[in-house]
Design an enzyme around this catalytic site. Structure first.
Site, PDB file in Angstrom:
ATOM      1  N   SER A 257      18.872  79.114  66.865  1.00  0.00           N
ATOM      2  CA  SER A 257      17.878  79.254  67.932  1.00  0.00           C
ATOM      3  C   SER A 257      16.463  79.416  67.391  1.00  0.00           C
ATOM      4  CB  SER A 257      18.224  80.443  68.836  1.00  0.00           C
ATOM      5  OG  SER A 257      17.629  80.276  70.104  1.00  0.00           O
TER       6      SER A 257
ATOM      7  N   LYS B 130      17.077  75.382  75.283  1.00  0.00           N
ATOM      8  CA  LYS B 130      17.121  74.517  74.097  1.00  0.00           C
ATOM      9  C   LYS B 130      18.201  73.449  74.233  1.00  0.00           C
ATOM     10  CE  LYS B 130      15.157  77.555  70.520  1.00  0.00           C
ATOM     11  NZ  LYS B 130      14.933  78.894  71.030  1.00  0.00           N
TER      12      LYS B 130
ATOM     13  N   SER C   4      16.649  81.036  75.623  1.00  0.00           N
ATOM     14  CA  SER C   4      16.931  79.963  74.657  1.00  0.00           C
ATOM     15  C   SER C   4      17.988  78.967  75.115  1.00  0.00           C
ATOM     16  CB  SER C   4      17.358  80.559  73.323  1.00  0.00           C
ATOM     17  OG  SER C   4      16.285  80.571  72.426  1.00  0.00           O
TER      18      SER C   4
END
Length: 435
Positions: free
Chosen positions: A184, A132, A129
């Site tokens: 997230s 991101k 993640s």
């Protein structure tokens, strides 16, 4: 009490303990249990590509092309010293903390761009993640933060961690960005990517931005960080991307937000007799924010293949440092605690200390389309939690989970075992009385 009865009671208690544990709790991967050894990167085993996939998450679908490894730049990005793969520190500096399990890491100065210390900085690993951050850069450049979009079934059904977008719910892009960075949410990533032209178009934009910034080890395969064929980044690239993102005032506000009120959604038509789903607070999952003086915020990540990834920053005495970790484990200490130790190490070094630089390629002030120094907050961005949430190293794996969930399970089983012991003693006493 007979052995058969005793065994039945023990089995029942074990089942009760397992059943009472949080639904998300799953045993940690065996690689997080002692004995733990940090992988040796002295021979640059991950120079061209990440380690082989451990499950089907990176196997291309039938007919999909299999991407080859990214080309390794002829000139080492950031300086020749960063070509090294073991621990790299300035001459005469003290040894780094011994309890860092991350296979690769970088400590850098967010203002000067100097790399202060590193381990295997250009090794290619899966970012989970933390990618991101790259999606956020793209989204904040292109999207109107005040625009409202309607949640879809595709958003709510996305794989992995979800913040809780529901079909028919109405969300501003500001709210989606909070869900993306703080919690997230892969559902938020899907809703954002849909506005950028869909997953494939969004991934192409992410890779274009990465290349323009000099992040030559990075190839996004999914907007959210779910593992996909060819996915890779490096601790150096994540430091570079984090530095660029922190130049955007709205991103810096997002990662520093501890709690935010997220809207609910109407009844789900797929569920009989479903009712309205009220709004709810979301908390920032980066534990450094709650436990480290001067923390600026950052991003966490986890998948089965990537293991734990972590990006964060902190400010001390007018100096802002960043830390990135890749392929880390929760032992001997959690990734955010490893980040804290490396930040302490970096702050203790002289300001002139350096083993390289982050790429000088920058893109102006990185301002989003909605130019504003203040992020829309719905009145809650500055709110603090009454008590910090339990450490939750997220994120996407279908078989992985937070180690705190394991702790909750063990606590329940332990309590159940104590109850069993009490029952056994009572039964034994009653049996003696009958005799």
């Amino acid at each position: 009490m007979s052995v058969r009865v005793f065994g039945s009671v023990m089995l029942a208690a074990a089942l009760i303990g397992l059943g009472c544990a949080p639904a998300a709790a799953q045993p940690e991967s065996p690689s997080t249990t002692p004995p733990f050894t940090t992988p040796n990167t002295d021979t640059c085993p991950f120079k061209q590509a990440p380690a082989p996939a451990i499950d089907l998450s990176e196997v291309p679908a039938p007919g999909d092309p299999i991407p080859g490894p990214l080309a390794v730049p002829t000139d080492v990005v950031g300086g020749d010293t960063l070509a090294g793969c073991g621990v790299l520190t300035p001459a005469g500096s003290p040894p780094v903390p011994a309890d860092i399990s991350a296979t690769s890491w970088v400590v850098s100065d967010l203002d000067t761009g100097q790399v202060l210390a590193a381990k295997d900085p250009h090794g290619r690993y899966r970012p989970a993640s933390t990618i991101k951050i790259l999606l956020s850069i793209v989204a904040l450049r292109e999207l109107d933060l005040d625009k409202t979009v309607v949640g879809t079934t595709a958003d709510s059904d996305v794989e992995g961690t979800r913040v809780g977008i529901g079909p028919g719910g109405r969300y501003t892009n500001s709210q989606l960005m909070h869900a993306l960075v703080m919690a997230s949410g892969n559902d938020a990533a899907h809703a954002i990517a849909a506005q950028l032209g869909g997953d494939a178009a969004t991934v192409a934009k992410m890779n274009e931005v990465a290349a323009s910034l000099g992040a030559r080890d990075t190839r996004a395969a999914t907007p959210s960080g779910l593992d996909g064929p060819g996915m890779s980044s490096s601790a150096y690239d994540l430091a570079l991307l984090y530095r660029e993102a922190m130049r955007i005032p709205t991103f810096a506000e997002l990662v520093h937000t501890e709690q935010f009120d997220f809207p609910g959604f109407p009844p789900d038509p797929r569920i009989p007799d479903d009712k309205d789903h009220p709004g709810f607070p979301i908390a920032n999952d980066n534990q450094l924010l709650y436990n480290y003086d001067g923390a600026l915020g950052g991003k966490t990540g986890f998948t089965d293949d990537a293991r734990h990834t972590f990006v964060a920053g902190a400010e001390r005495d007018g100096r802002r440092l960043g830390v990135t970790l890749m392929a880390a484990e929760v032992l001997p200490v959690r990734p955010w605690q490893q980040g804290a130790r490396l930040l302490d190490y970096g702050f203790a070094l002289p300001r002139a200390a350096s083993i390289g630089t982050l790429s000088a390629t920058q893109t102006g002030d990185g301002a989003a389309k909605k130019k504003s120094d203040s992020w829309p907050t719905n009145g809650s961005a500055a709110a603090t939690l009454a008590a910090p949430p339990a450490d939750s190293i997220e994120d996407h794996a279908t078989t992985g989970s937070s180690s705190d969930a394991d702790a909750a399970r063990l606590a329940v089983i332990f309590v159940g075992s104590l109850l069993v012991l009490v029952l056994v003693l009572i039964a034994a006493a009653l049996s003696r009385k009958r005799r």
